[in-house]
Design a protein around this motif. Sequence first.
Motif, mmCIF file in Angstrom:
data_model
loop_
_atom_site.group_PDB
_atom_site.id
_atom_site.type_symbol
_atom_site.label_atom_id
_atom_site.label_comp_id
_atom_site.label_asym_id
_atom_site.label_seq_id
_atom_site.Cartn_x
_atom_site.Cartn_y
_atom_site.Cartn_z
ATOM 1 N N ILE A 15 0.841 -1.202 0.000
ATOM 2 C CA ILE A 15 0.000 0.000 0.000
ATOM 3 C C ILE A 15 0.875 1.250 0.000
ATOM 4 O O ILE A 15 0.627 2.207 -0.749
ATOM 5 C CB ILE A 15 -0.952 -0.007 1.217
ATOM 6 N N ASN A 105 -12.510 -3.532 2.333
ATOM 7 C CA ASN A 105 -11.464 -3.614 1.315
ATOM 8 C C ASN A 105 -11.152 -5.084 1.035
ATOM 9 O O ASN A 105 -10.451 -5.749 1.802
ATOM 10 C CB ASN A 105 -10.200 -2.887 1.799
ATOM 11 N N LEU A 201 -3.524 -4.099 -4.037
ATOM 12 C CA LEU A 201 -2.970 -3.377 -2.889
ATOM 13 C C LEU A 201 -2.200 -2.133 -3.328
ATOM 14 O O LEU A 201 -2.248 -1.092 -2.656
ATOM 15 C CB LEU A 201 -2.078 -4.312 -2.077
ATOM 16 N N VAL A 204 -4.797 0.390 -3.938
ATOM 17 C CA VAL A 204 -5.336 0.934 -2.681
ATOM 18 C C VAL A 204 -4.491 2.127 -2.238
ATOM 19 O O VAL A 204 -5.009 3.190 -1.867
ATOM 20 C CB VAL A 204 -5.364 -0.152 -1.583
ATOM 21 N N GLY A 205 -3.163 1.973 -2.271
ATOM 22 C CA GLY A 205 -2.288 3.075 -1.888
ATOM 23 C C GLY A 205 -2.417 4.263 -2.820
ATOM 24 O O GLY A 205 -2.465 5.418 -2.380
ATOM 25 N N THR A 286 -7.993 3.435 6.245
ATOM 26 C CA THR A 286 -6.851 2.644 5.791
ATOM 27 C C THR A 286 -5.636 2.885 6.682
ATOM 28 O O THR A 286 -4.913 1.935 7.036
ATOM 29 C CB THR A 286 -6.506 2.975 4.326
#
Length: 309
Positions: A15, A105, A201, A204-205, A286
């Motif tokens: 992430i 998520n 992932l 996501v970051g 997150t």
Amino acid sequence: MAELLLLLWPIVALIALGVWLKRSTWLDSGFWPAAERLNYFILFPALLVHSLANAPLAQAAPWQLLGVLLSVLLPAAALLWAWRWRYQVAAAQFGPQVQGLLRFNTYIGLALAGGLFGASGLAVAALLLALLVPMVNVLSVLALLSDRRWQARAVLWPLLRNPLIVACLLGLALNISGLGLPLGSEALLKFLAAASLPLGLLCVGAALQWQGLRGAWRGLLGNSLLRLLLMPALALTVANLWGLPAQSAAIVLLFFALPTAPTAYVLTTQLQGDARLMAGLITLQTLLAIVSLGLWLAWIGSRVAPAVS
């Protein structure tokens, strides 16, 4: 505990790498929307079909699992709607709050379930997704449309086109029919599935939006703490009351302890909700989940004896 931290830190690292890659000039800005589409429409559905088609559904206690999910989601949704009517919250803000509390998520969840319990954990997680994804999507769409006249097409059409729901239904159909994955399709789906979680992932970051954290701290923090602490505790209690097997109960706890889904921002934008509020919830949850998931993983490790790979 050390083994569980070794499981969590590569997820956090991916992430963080996504954050850095998005902020750097190393990748073209058009890469991320293309990567998200590739994962959402092809790679992640392949992972779901592969996991569900050969999953030992009887061992996953599907009816108990459905009962647990309904017992958690329906009271939570009822309380959210009561709060909405009591304080006259507009749909534009209500939709993000509902998604912040109920959505999850999937990339982080599947990475942790597979890391903790291997193929059997992935099978339970995939079945959970097959049951949970339609429920939370219906509740999310209804919340965002709650100021408008309700139309069946407005709710059902996005669900019928959702590639994750289609993949879950296809995987279940292949499993129940006994067909499995014939003619080498299992190897193909396995290759596609292997790329899904690391790419997801990273995305996501890249999707974290720091400007969404400015302002409205009370609402952001309150929703995040409810999601990351209260919802998993409620899910664990309900799972124990239903007598869910230990591994399945741990995965239910895990999914209700996850931060909300980055794709919630897309749905909020499409249905004219408060995109800034949704971005703030995604980002704050997150970040906080790095700590809260570590605590929940420690609890799982002390009681369920996960087979960390």
